[in-house]
Design an enzyme around this catalytic site. Sequence first.
Site, mmCIF file in Angstrom:
data_model
loop_
_atom_site.group_PDB
_atom_site.id
_atom_site.type_symbol
_atom_site.label_atom_id
_atom_site.label_comp_id
_atom_site.label_asym_id
_atom_site.label_seq_id
_atom_site.Cartn_x
_atom_site.Cartn_y
_atom_site.Cartn_z
ATOM 1 N N ARG A 2 56.813 51.638 44.343
ATOM 2 C CA ARG A 2 58.076 52.047 43.741
ATOM 3 C C ARG A 2 57.914 53.138 42.676
ATOM 4 O O ARG A 2 58.852 53.839 42.369
ATOM 5 C CB ARG A 2 58.746 50.833 43.108
ATOM 6 C CG ARG A 2 60.083 50.531 43.733
ATOM 7 C CD ARG A 2 60.491 49.117 43.427
ATOM 8 N NE ARG A 2 59.561 48.174 44.051
ATOM 9 C CZ ARG A 2 59.559 46.866 43.823
ATOM 10 N NH1 ARG A 2 60.393 46.338 42.983
ATOM 11 N NH2 ARG A 2 58.718 46.081 44.458
ATOM 12 N N LYS B 253 47.030 36.260 51.730
ATOM 13 C CA LYS B 253 47.581 34.952 51.399
ATOM 14 C C LYS B 253 48.389 35.043 50.114
ATOM 15 O O LYS B 253 48.135 35.964 49.345
ATOM 16 C CB LYS B 253 46.478 33.911 51.301
ATOM 17 C CG LYS B 253 45.383 34.295 50.287
ATOM 18 C CD LYS B 253 45.017 33.181 49.376
ATOM 19 C CE LYS B 253 45.953 32.992 48.263
ATOM 20 N NZ LYS B 253 45.374 33.047 46.906
ATOM 21 N N HIS C 188 39.982 35.870 51.250
ATOM 22 C CA HIS C 188 38.780 36.604 50.830
ATOM 23 C C HIS C 188 37.545 35.718 50.687
ATOM 24 O O HIS C 188 36.434 36.209 50.658
ATOM 25 C CB HIS C 188 39.049 37.445 49.577
ATOM 26 C CG HIS C 188 39.057 36.680 48.289
ATOM 27 N ND1 HIS C 188 40.132 35.962 47.869
ATOM 28 C CD2 HIS C 188 38.116 36.535 47.326
ATOM 29 C CE1 HIS C 188 39.850 35.410 46.693
ATOM 30 N NE2 HIS C 188 38.632 35.741 46.340
ATOM 31 N N LYS D 187 32.899 36.133 51.505
ATOM 32 C CA LYS D 187 31.786 35.906 50.581
ATOM 33 C C LYS D 187 30.523 35.559 51.363
ATOM 34 O O LYS D 187 30.564 34.765 52.306
ATOM 35 C CB LYS D 187 32.139 34.770 49.603
ATOM 36 C CG LYS D 187 33.270 35.154 48.645
ATOM 37 C CD LYS D 187 33.502 34.095 47.600
ATOM 38 C CE LYS D 187 34.777 34.356 46.819
ATOM 39 N NZ LYS D 187 34.612 35.139 45.606
ATOM 40 N N GLU E 288 37.884 27.613 37.833
ATOM 41 C CA GLU E 288 37.937 28.888 37.120
ATOM 42 C C GLU E 288 38.069 28.597 35.631
ATOM 43 O O GLU E 288 38.728 27.630 35.247
ATOM 44 C CB GLU E 288 39.149 29.700 37.583
ATOM 45 C CG GLU E 288 39.048 30.172 39.008
ATOM 46 C CD GLU E 288 40.267 30.986 39.409
ATOM 47 O OE1 GLU E 288 40.161 32.207 39.444
ATOM 48 O OE2 GLU E 288 41.320 30.380 39.664
ATOM 49 N N ASP F 121 47.834 27.970 46.057
ATOM 50 C CA ASP F 121 47.094 29.201 45.766
ATOM 51 C C ASP F 121 45.646 29.111 46.266
ATOM 52 O O ASP F 121 45.094 30.110 46.738
ATOM 53 C CB ASP F 121 47.109 29.430 44.243
ATOM 54 C CG ASP F 121 46.478 30.750 43.825
ATOM 55 O OD1 ASP F 121 46.712 31.748 44.527
ATOM 56 O OD2 ASP F 121 45.769 30.789 42.800
ATOM 57 N N HIS G 97 41.619 28.914 50.622
ATOM 58 C CA HIS G 97 40.177 29.007 50.376
ATOM 59 C C HIS G 97 39.464 27.665 50.595
ATOM 60 O O HIS G 97 38.455 27.588 51.294
ATOM 61 C CB HIS G 97 39.892 29.466 48.940
ATOM 62 C CG HIS G 97 40.562 30.758 48.561
ATOM 63 N ND1 HIS G 97 40.747 31.783 49.445
ATOM 64 C CD2 HIS G 97 41.075 31.189 47.378
ATOM 65 C CE1 HIS G 97 41.352 32.787 48.815
ATOM 66 N NE2 HIS G 97 41.564 32.445 47.574
ATOM 67 N N LYS H 168 42.473 25.979 36.963
ATOM 68 C CA LYS H 168 42.278 27.102 36.031
ATOM 69 C C LYS H 168 41.995 26.523 34.653
ATOM 70 O O LYS H 168 42.314 25.383 34.368
ATOM 71 C CB LYS H 168 43.531 27.961 35.986
ATOM 72 C CG LYS H 168 43.839 28.582 37.356
ATOM 73 C CD LYS H 168 44.385 29.979 37.239
ATOM 74 C CE LYS H 168 44.763 30.554 38.575
ATOM 75 N NZ LYS H 168 43.739 31.421 39.160
HETATM 76 C C1 BG6 Z 1 42.871 34.222 44.600
HETATM 77 C C2 BG6 Z 1 43.841 33.410 43.793
HETATM 78 O O1 BG6 Z 1 43.074 34.009 45.970
HETATM 79 O O2 BG6 Z 1 41.533 33.860 44.259
HETATM 80 C C3 BG6 Z 1 43.564 33.534 42.304
HETATM 81 O O3 BG6 Z 1 45.164 33.821 44.062
HETATM 82 C C4 BG6 Z 1 42.112 33.270 41.991
HETATM 83 O O4 BG6 Z 1 44.397 32.657 41.553
HETATM 84 C C5 BG6 Z 1 41.203 34.086 42.906
HETATM 85 O O5 BG6 Z 1 41.878 33.607 40.626
HETATM 86 C C6 BG6 Z 1 39.746 33.722 42.693
HETATM 87 O O6 BG6 Z 1 38.926 34.537 43.467
HETATM 88 P P1 BG6 Z 1 37.372 34.627 43.156
HETATM 89 O O7 BG6 Z 1 36.832 35.474 44.256
HETATM 90 O O8 BG6 Z 1 37.232 35.238 41.794
HETATM 91 O O9 BG6 Z 1 36.841 33.238 43.176
#
Ligand code: BG6
Length: 504
Positions: free
Chosen positions: A63, A169, A199, A203, A237, A256, A261, A359
């Site tokens: 935007r 996602k 993602h 890894k 985290e 999330d 994951h 978190k």
């Molecule tokens: C994302 C989440 O998919 O993965 C985030 O939306 C999270 O909330 C992140 O912080 C963590 O990724 P990584 O690779 O740092 O473990």
Amino acid sequence: MNAPHNPLRSPDDVRLPRPAGPSALVLFGVTGDLAQKKLLPAIYDLANRGLLPPGFSLIGFGRRDWSDSDFTEVVRTAVLNRSRTGFNPDVWEQFSQGLRFVSGSFDNAAAYQNLGEILKGLERSRGTEGNVAFYLSVPPAAFSEVCSQLRDAKLATKTRGWRRVVIEKPFGHDLESSKRLSSAVNAVFEPHEIFRIDHYLGKETVQNLLTLRFANVLYEPIWNNRYVDHVQITMAEDIGVGGRAGYYDGIGAARDIIQNHLLQLFALTAMDRPKTLTAADLRSAKEAVLAATVLPDDLVATTARGQYGPGWQGGKQKLGFLEEEGMNPDSTTETYAAITLGIDNDRWRGVPFYLRSGKRLAKRVTEIAVVFKTPENNLFTGQQLQQNTIVIRVQPDEGVTTKFTSKVPGIGHQVRDVTMDFGYSHAFTEDSPEAYERLILDVLLGDPPLFPGQKEVELSWQILDPIEAVWADLGRPEEYAPGTWGPPSAAHILRRDDRVWRRP
Ligand code: BG6
């Protein structure tokens, strides 16, 4: 941390992947957190590793009222701040020649026409050969709008070269919305053109799970309910939601992280041997185990939710979740979630899998811990034997630790636990690439094995939906202090089974 020199490692460890062919990538959502922190640096890092063709072009769509040179500056800042491989002026010079920006909202048909013109121009000037990947780093609510605009502007129909779409996602909010989303994307792109990004699958350690399990004879014979007592999968985290309140509120830790994951890690840990490593066979092995997954009857006692409160962490005062910028102070979204799963098949019946994510926990760590039963007959009378454990350390400090029992040197036969460690940084010369480097390269190569299929995504929602439904009636989650391992109810889940969570 510098790894000690290992005289046994060989330079042959360093094998460059196949580079991408002529192509362009259109990135929707360039101003988002993900694009700034991960995607833009990863794309540049691929160029820096020589894995993108000289004419590769990156078009930002958003935007903002930006010119190409404004966008170039934004990409440069992201690269300077976050590139893994470092800023190389020569590579940047060539890479930055291919940067363009299209200004417009996602529903602005004229902006898509403009995008079409730019893509045609790049085909001529930079030899992209009409190959285009559309990367939708946008909220799921925008997927269907962007896809139908691409179709209306005839950008989703390939005239020359290939077309691919990448979706990030969360793929929906529950099973129903996920199906709706898929139909919207499927109406515009063919299944082989759709790349769903989780993602974690990019890894190295996650990919190594397949090697560990199926390229060795050591593990598979004991990877079952005869020997395994339980499995703990943790993604912790230490950070809070920071500036992502808008995205996170209403989503929470289970949607999330667990839905995607952690259920992928769970499926790769528990699935049977796939026939081959092709996408079709990997997906069907994962689908089979997700389809056999069962929930306990009591979804209150076997799950936990929490919300981090204000407090001190690492010597600094931290805001509570409800005080984070932009957060609804009445939010009932959880920042910690733990669930218990079972698998109704001969291999796993009776073995609980505990999954947790949160978190503002004590540290950043992702691991899969397979905890074994103790030997049936204890020869070492008077001594309590501990459980052998194999821990796959996904991050940080990627590697595998095996905990087993050993004799303590000296007279008598006293035993205690020792560990045996494999660390990536000691064993290999190459640093692991960022997950997004691997996955974006695979999109450009058209290699699908590291991308989950639609059915896996739907099966994962099917597992989570009943838990979310129970949680929806429970009100505000229990508060936990920052820097801890989550709410007290998390410990109860395992205590009722006479077990404890690991402290990674
Ligand atoms: C994302 C989440 O998919 O993965 C985030 O939306 C999270 O909330 C992140 O912080 C963590 O990724 P990584 O690779 O740092 O473990």
